[in-house]
Design an enzyme around this catalytic site. Structure first.
Site, PDB file in Angstrom:
ATOM      1  N   ASP A 172      -5.736 -73.728 -31.565  1.00 52.60           N
ATOM      2  CA  ASP A 172      -6.530 -73.055 -30.531  1.00 52.60           C
ATOM      3  C   ASP A 172      -7.204 -71.796 -31.080  1.00 52.60           C
ATOM      4  OD1 ASP A 172      -4.313 -71.395 -30.726  1.00 52.60           O
ATOM      5  OD2 ASP A 172      -3.877 -71.373 -28.566  1.00 52.60           O
TER       6      ASP A 172
ATOM      7  N   ASP B  33      -1.442 -74.772 -33.676  1.00 48.14           N
ATOM      8  CA  ASP B  33      -1.793 -75.639 -32.544  1.00 48.14           C
ATOM      9  C   ASP B  33      -3.298 -75.727 -32.336  1.00 48.14           C
ATOM     10  OD1 ASP B  33      -2.052 -73.026 -31.572  1.00 48.14           O
ATOM     11  OD2 ASP B  33      -1.400 -73.561 -29.560  1.00 48.14           O
TER      12      ASP B  33
ATOM     13  N   ASP C  25      -5.019 -72.494 -36.642  1.00 50.04           N
ATOM     14  CA  ASP C  25      -3.595 -72.153 -36.642  1.00 50.04           C
ATOM     15  C   ASP C  25      -2.800 -73.411 -36.285  1.00 50.04           C
ATOM     16  OD1 ASP C  25      -4.380 -72.275 -33.987  1.00 50.04           O
ATOM     17  OD2 ASP C  25      -3.028 -70.691 -33.332  1.00 50.04           O
TER      18      ASP C  25
ATOM     19  N   SER D 206       2.271 -71.671 -31.729  1.00 47.23           N
ATOM     20  CA  SER D 206       0.974 -71.237 -32.221  1.00 47.23           C
ATOM     21  C   SER D 206       1.011 -70.903 -33.714  1.00 47.23           C
ATOM     22  CB  SER D 206       0.488 -70.050 -31.389  1.00 47.23           C
ATOM     23  OG  SER D 206      -0.855 -69.751 -31.638  1.00 47.23           O
TER      24      SER D 206
END
Length: 454
Positions: A250, A248, A246, A103
């Site tokens: 999400d 990834d 960010d 993340s």
């Protein structure tokens, strides 16, 4: 073997336990065994996506090897946002979806996130079941040794296209972003190769930032955790809006046309107000976590909406949403779930929902953000050597009580451990910036003395 799963999957230093190749291969075996136990026809099919970290290929290979060793097949989606894996898992009927990502963490960390076949993250009980299987690594290896018909690995070449078509279908009109000027910060992460062109195709003029991943620059002074450059660029370019994802993708953090950074709470307040006004909330409920700003609860109450708080972690928000019939929820950190469209936090979808609110109101983001007054908040992360129960650390408990008594109804204190890093998070909200920062620093100092690594 200690507890592996945190608030969002397994996370740690890449190439170190539990994200060394041998352990990850066993994690693959355990994941396959767990999901295959519920299969009528035996072996299952698993989808794997990843972000841009240099360790991603290594861990994808190890995880794939473990899954195939149990006789199950793997499909690789390549570099793709986490919410895309959730969407594809559900629509392409995989038994589970897996994302190799840490993340917003720096490049030297990595992690494993899991989705069920319905595109929803695993429950605590399911994670515990996988941990129990992992606890007997010898048994896992013996079971795989008996399998002669191992699984296969193939690649999905249109994974990104499928996901972008899903996002496109969430808005009406051929070029719904026509006339907007956007600055998009992709954090050198999973959205780098798809987000700028996607927003251009929807009609926006786009200035792209941090879209050149090299394996080690992911989240490095950019993205949702570091929107400073984005804010300056929005002002310089005279853009309508800045969007920061960010690693990834999400999470979403936004910047208004004046260069002011909006938190996830402010974005949720804007979207909740918009959706409620147009009758798009099935129930008058919004779910967030205990980390949400006091101002959000006040704003939602003025709208006539109920505010329910869950434990930290977007999967806990999702669980509470299902219980209460809510279709909107999220975290101040930028995870936002729009259950009418998706089953998990999605930064690009949240951006579209925010833009839809702007487009419908014909107001700039700075005006829309006035729907919520933000209480001064200070958050300090303290590196710790251990994580004993907060209430068992006497000196810390006394300091928390002292600050809470001082604030009364004019603020609050929340001290909790990170579920993904060796840190204690100290958060204080209060009546003024100076007082809030002073009180937060006082508590953090006690944490450092009692639990700090030094």
């Amino acid at each position: 073997m200690g507890k592996l799963f945190g608030t969002d999957g397994i996370r740690g230093g890449a190439n170190q336990y539990p994200l060394d190749c041998l352990t990850v291969a066993n994690i693959g075996r355990a994941i396959a065994l767990f999901f295959n136990q519920n299969q009528k026809n035996g072996a299952g099919r698993f989808l794997i996506g990843q972000d841009t970290r240099i360790s991603g290929d290594m861990l994808v290979s190890a995880l794939s090897a473990g899954i195939c060793a149990m006789g199950s097949d793997v499909c690789l989606a390549g570099v793709i946002p986490t919410p895309a894996v959730a969407y594809l898992t559900k629509t392409m009927k995989f038994d589970a979806g897996i994302v190799i990502s840490a993340s917003h963490n720096p490049y030297f960390d990595n992690g494993i996130k899991l989705f069920k076949k319905d595109g929803v993250k695993l429950s605590d009980d399911m994670e515990k079941s996988i941990e129990r299987l992992l606890a007997d690594a010898d048994s896992l290896c013996r079971q795989s040794e008996a399998i002669q018909r191992t699984g296969t690995i193939e690649r999905i070449t249109d994974a990104g296209d499928r996901y972008l078509q899903f996002l496109t279908d969430c808005l009406s009109g051929e070029q719904p972003l026509q006339g907007l000027k956007l600055v998009v910060d992709c954090s050198h992460g999973a959205a780098s190769q798809i987000a700028p062109d996607f927003f251009k195709q929807l009609g926006a003029e786009v200035k792209a930032l941090f879209c050149s991943p090299d394996g080690i620059n992911i989240n490095d002074h950019c993205g949702s955790q570091h929107p400073e450059t984005l804010a300056k660029t929005v002002k310089f370019e005279k853009a309508n809006l800045g969007l920061a994802f960010d690693g990834d993708a999400d999470r979403l953090i936004a910047v208004d046309e004046k260069g002011r950074v909006l938190t996830g709470d402010q974005i949720m307040a804007i979207c909740a107000n918009h959706l409620w006004a147009k009758g798009a909330l099935a129930n008058p409920v919004v779910v967030t976590t205990v980390m949400s700003n006091l101002g959000l609860g006040i704003a939602l109450k003025k709208m006539g909406l109920q505010h329910i708080q869950a434990k930290v972690g977007d999967r806990y928000v999702m669980e509470e949403m299902v219980k209460t019939g809510a279709v909107m929820g999220g975290e101040d950190s930028g995870h936002m779930i729009f259950l009418n469209h998706h089953t998990t936090g999605d930064g690009m979808l949240a951006a579209l929902m925010l833009i839809d609110a702007m487009r419908s109101s014909v107001k700039p983001l700075s005006e829309l953000s006035k729907v919520m007054s933000v209480f001064p908040q200070c958050l300090i992360n303290v590196d710790v050597k251990s994580k004993p129960p907060i209430d068992s650390v006497e000196a810390l408990q006394k300091e928390i009580e002292r600050v809470e008594n001082h604030l009364g109804e004019n603020g609050r204190v929340l001290v909790r451990y990170s579920g993904t890093q060796p840190q204690c998070r100290v958060m204080v909200e209060g009546p003024s910036d100076d007082e809030t920062h002073t009180l937060c620093q006082q508590i953090a100092a006690v944490v450092e003395k009692a639990l700090g690594k030094s």
